[in-house]
Design an enzyme around this catalytic site. Structure first.
Site, mmCIF file in Angstrom:
data_model
loop_
_atom_site.group_PDB
_atom_site.id
_atom_site.type_symbol
_atom_site.label_atom_id
_atom_site.label_comp_id
_atom_site.label_asym_id
_atom_site.label_seq_id
_atom_site.Cartn_x
_atom_site.Cartn_y
_atom_site.Cartn_z
ATOM 1 N N GLU A 1 -1.044 -9.179 3.124
ATOM 2 C CA GLU A 1 -0.765 -9.791 4.436
ATOM 3 C C GLU A 1 -2.051 -10.155 5.172
ATOM 4 O OE1 GLU A 1 -0.288 -6.644 3.601
ATOM 5 O OE2 GLU A 1 -0.653 -5.251 5.254
ATOM 6 N N CYS B 1 0.833 -1.201 0.000
ATOM 7 C CA CYS B 1 0.000 0.000 0.000
ATOM 8 C C CYS B 1 0.870 1.253 0.000
ATOM 9 C CB CYS B 1 -0.979 -0.044 1.174
ATOM 10 S SG CYS B 1 -2.400 1.009 0.878
ATOM 11 N N HIS C 1 -3.321 -5.008 0.625
ATOM 12 C CA HIS C 1 -2.645 -5.532 1.823
ATOM 13 C C HIS C 1 -2.735 -7.055 1.793
ATOM 14 C CE1 HIS C 1 -1.970 -1.786 4.047
ATOM 15 N NE2 HIS C 1 -3.087 -1.369 3.469
HETATM 16 N N1 GLN Z 1 -1.909 6.698 3.210
HETATM 17 C C1 GLN Z 1 -2.045 5.981 1.988
HETATM 18 C C2 GLN Z 1 -3.436 6.105 1.392
HETATM 19 O O1 GLN Z 1 -4.366 6.440 2.093
HETATM 20 C C3 GLN Z 1 -1.678 4.517 2.172
HETATM 21 C C4 GLN Z 1 -2.621 3.777 3.034
HETATM 22 C C5 GLN Z 1 -2.101 2.450 3.489
HETATM 23 O O2 GLN Z 1 -0.922 2.190 3.441
HETATM 24 N N2 GLN Z 1 -2.970 1.623 3.990
HETATM 25 O O3 GLN Z 1 -3.639 5.857 0.242
#
Ligand code: GLN
Length: 545
Positions: free
Chosen positions: A508, A380, A506
């Site tokens: 994970e 992400c 994600h």
């Molecule tokens: N802050 C970033 C976004 O909102 C990444 C979010 C994250 O890593 N879950 O897109």
């Protein structure tokens, strides 16, 4: 009238942090492997509707479900142990219950009545739990009551469980702590008092499970059985284990399933957990090849902030039959001290995150990985920064950044998602939950996922790779290996050389011991290969000398 369904309620006593989530998940596993359909439910007393608005520093990681629910990290444990995907309705919070009651009251559902904790709130809780049992068609519903008995926050929920036991077939488990004043001097009195407290609420625990500092002595078991009025076979030891995945087996050996089966009159069956045990042995066995994986993050002092990432690494290491040592690296340290601390790593992960602090340290780490051929996995935020790093260093876009961190940058390579533009509220408003992704053939991501054309992973973000820059980035050599079939959002990026993959998702969150996340498996394999290569290079240098 009873539904015929069975309910197991796990209550914590004396103190928090005894591992109720792992215990609940382990019980679920003992039942699931015997062919029962189980679903866990967790109650959390806080007045937040969900934990999406909580800081991981205070509350641990925010876990995301397929349907987009932002839930407590215990749900990660449930899913990892049971290898199932849960619905948001498995999470009940003080905030959700209050909202429900107040909405109903305003609608006039209770017209003419004064709305009370008993019976209105307790009835809502019971209906919710029964409905989840019904919707998931479960044989057995497991209910973990967050907090400790005696807390103000969960009092009404405990009362609802008491009432549930009058309507349904319920088994209560008390998790407790048996301290030792000195070696061999085990004390059961706190457990006895806690048990009385529970009994004063109308609940009589059927099984008592004891955390301890040393193995539960026979005399301690006898005392607990006598004073808490349970059969001695129903007093079990919950020792400290090397890996949490050992707990189901520890409880199996003490015949926990048999105790549950006696209560519910279930079949007394034995199971052999071949595959699970093999993976557990791989995690604990010592004489193994090792790789060191660095997680460059912001909350590295709080291990709970990155639980799922850590677990996914363990799963993938077990799948590759190596041991992974995890090094938590504070990204602000890289900003101050440079990348020297990264030199001993065989692989680098930049996990998800929000807010500006530590961003440049993460970008430096990614550059270090790319320039030194260290396998990299960006999750992400880790993918967004991988794009920014590449834009700056390879595509000549000086100062490229995400709008989240620099709204004035000439190269906003990461931009707010269009659907996020007009959202003001903070709760449950991100791009959340499972989304499909189309993989580009012959890319590393495609190889990792077993050459599948379409995959699905869970998301939690507000920003995306800015479509205005994708062409320039691709021309510069960055590969976009995954795209959303709906709106073409970039879901994955990768480097041409070496192993470097970033994903907007994600992965994970869906990694399980029995089904490790493909990108993590590929990443760990690349880390092993690199370590071998470096060794080989080292040897060659020696020989030349
Ligand atoms: N802050 C970033 C976004 O909102 C990444 C979010 C994250 O890593 N879950 O897109």
């Amino acid at each position: 009238m009873s539904s015929g369904r069975k309910f197991i309620v796990v209550l914590g006593s004396i103190m928090s942090g005894l591992g109720k989530g792992i215990l609940t998940a382990s019980i679920g596993r003992l039942l699931k492997t015997r062919g029962y359909k189980v679903t866990p439910i967790k109650f959390d007393g806080y007045m937040n509707v969900d934990c999406g608005t909580m800081n991981p520093f205070r509350h641990g990681e925010v876990f995301v479900l397929d349907d987009g629910g932002e839930v407590d990290m215990d749900f990660g444990t449930y899913e990892r142990f049971l290898n199932i995907s849960l619905p948001s309705r498995s999470s009940i919070t003080g905030g959700k219950m209050s909202r429900l009651i107040l909405e109903k009251e305003r609608r006039g559902d209770y017209l003419g009545r004064d709305v009370q904790v008993v019976p209105h709130l307790t009835n809502e809780i019971k209906s919710w739990i029964k409905a989840v049992g019904e919707e998931t068609k479960s044989d057995i519903v497991l209910i973990e009551v967050g907090g400790t008995v005696g807390d103000l926050e969960n009092g009404y929920f405990v009362e609802a469980m008491h009432q549930l036991s009058k309507e349904e077939n319920v088994l209560f488990i008390q998790l407790t702590y048996v301290p030792s004043l000195s070696p061999g001097e085990q004390k059961t009195k706190p457990t006895q008092h806690a048990n009385r407290l529970i009994q004063s609420l109308g609940i009589k625990p059927n099984i008592i499970i004891c955390r301890e500092q040393e193995p539960l002595q026979k005399e301690s078991k006898e005392k607990i059985a006598l004073f808490c009025d349970v059969p001695i076979e129903n007093v079990l030891d919950d020792p400290l284990v090397e890996t949490v995945y050992q707990l189901p087996e520890v409880l199996e050996k003490q015949k926990l399933y048999e105790a549950i089966a006696r209560h519910f009159k279930l079949r007394q069956t034995k199971v052999h957990e071949g595959n699970w045990n093999r993976m557990v042995n791989r995690i604990v066995s010592k004489d193994k090849k090792r790789v060191t994986i660095g997680i460059v993050g912001k909350y590295t002092a709080v291990k709970d902030a990155y639980v799922s990432v850590r677990e996914a690494i363990l799963h993938a290491a077990a799948a590759n039959n190596v041991h992974a040592d995890i090094a938590f690296v504070e990204s602000t340290d890289i900003e101050k001290e440079g990348t020297k601390i990264l030199e001993s790593l065989d692989g680098i992960i930049v996990p998800g995150g929000f807010g500006k602090r530590g961003i440049e340290g993460k970008i430096l780490s990614i550059r270090h990985a790319r320039k030194n051929g260290i396998p990299y996995l960006g999750l992400c935020l880790g993918m967004q920064l991988m794009v920014a790093e590449y834009a700056r260093d390879v595509c000549g876009m000086e100062g490229a950044n995400s709008e989240e961190f620099d709204s004035g940058t000439a190269y906003p390579v990461i931009a707010i998602l269009p659907e996020q533009l007009n959202i003001i509220e903070k709760g449950a408003t991100m791009r959340l939950g499972a989304y499909p992704c189309l993989l580009k053939e012959k890319t590393k991501a495609w190889e990792c996922y077993g050459r599948r054309a379409e995959i699905s992973e869970r998301h939690r973000h507000r920003y995306e790779v800015n479509p205005k820059f994708t062409e320039a980035l691709e021309n510069g050599g960055l590969i976009f290996s995954g795209r959303s079939p709906r709106n073409n959002i970039v879901e994955m990026s990768e480097w041409k050389e070496g192993f470097g993959i970033g994903t907007q998702a994600h992965p994970e969150l869906k990694s399980r011991l029995e089904a490790p996340a493909p990108l993590f498996v590929g990443f760990i394999k690349a880390a092993i290969d690199r370590k071998k290569k470096m060794r080989g290079n080292g040897k060659k240098k020696e020989e030349k000398k």
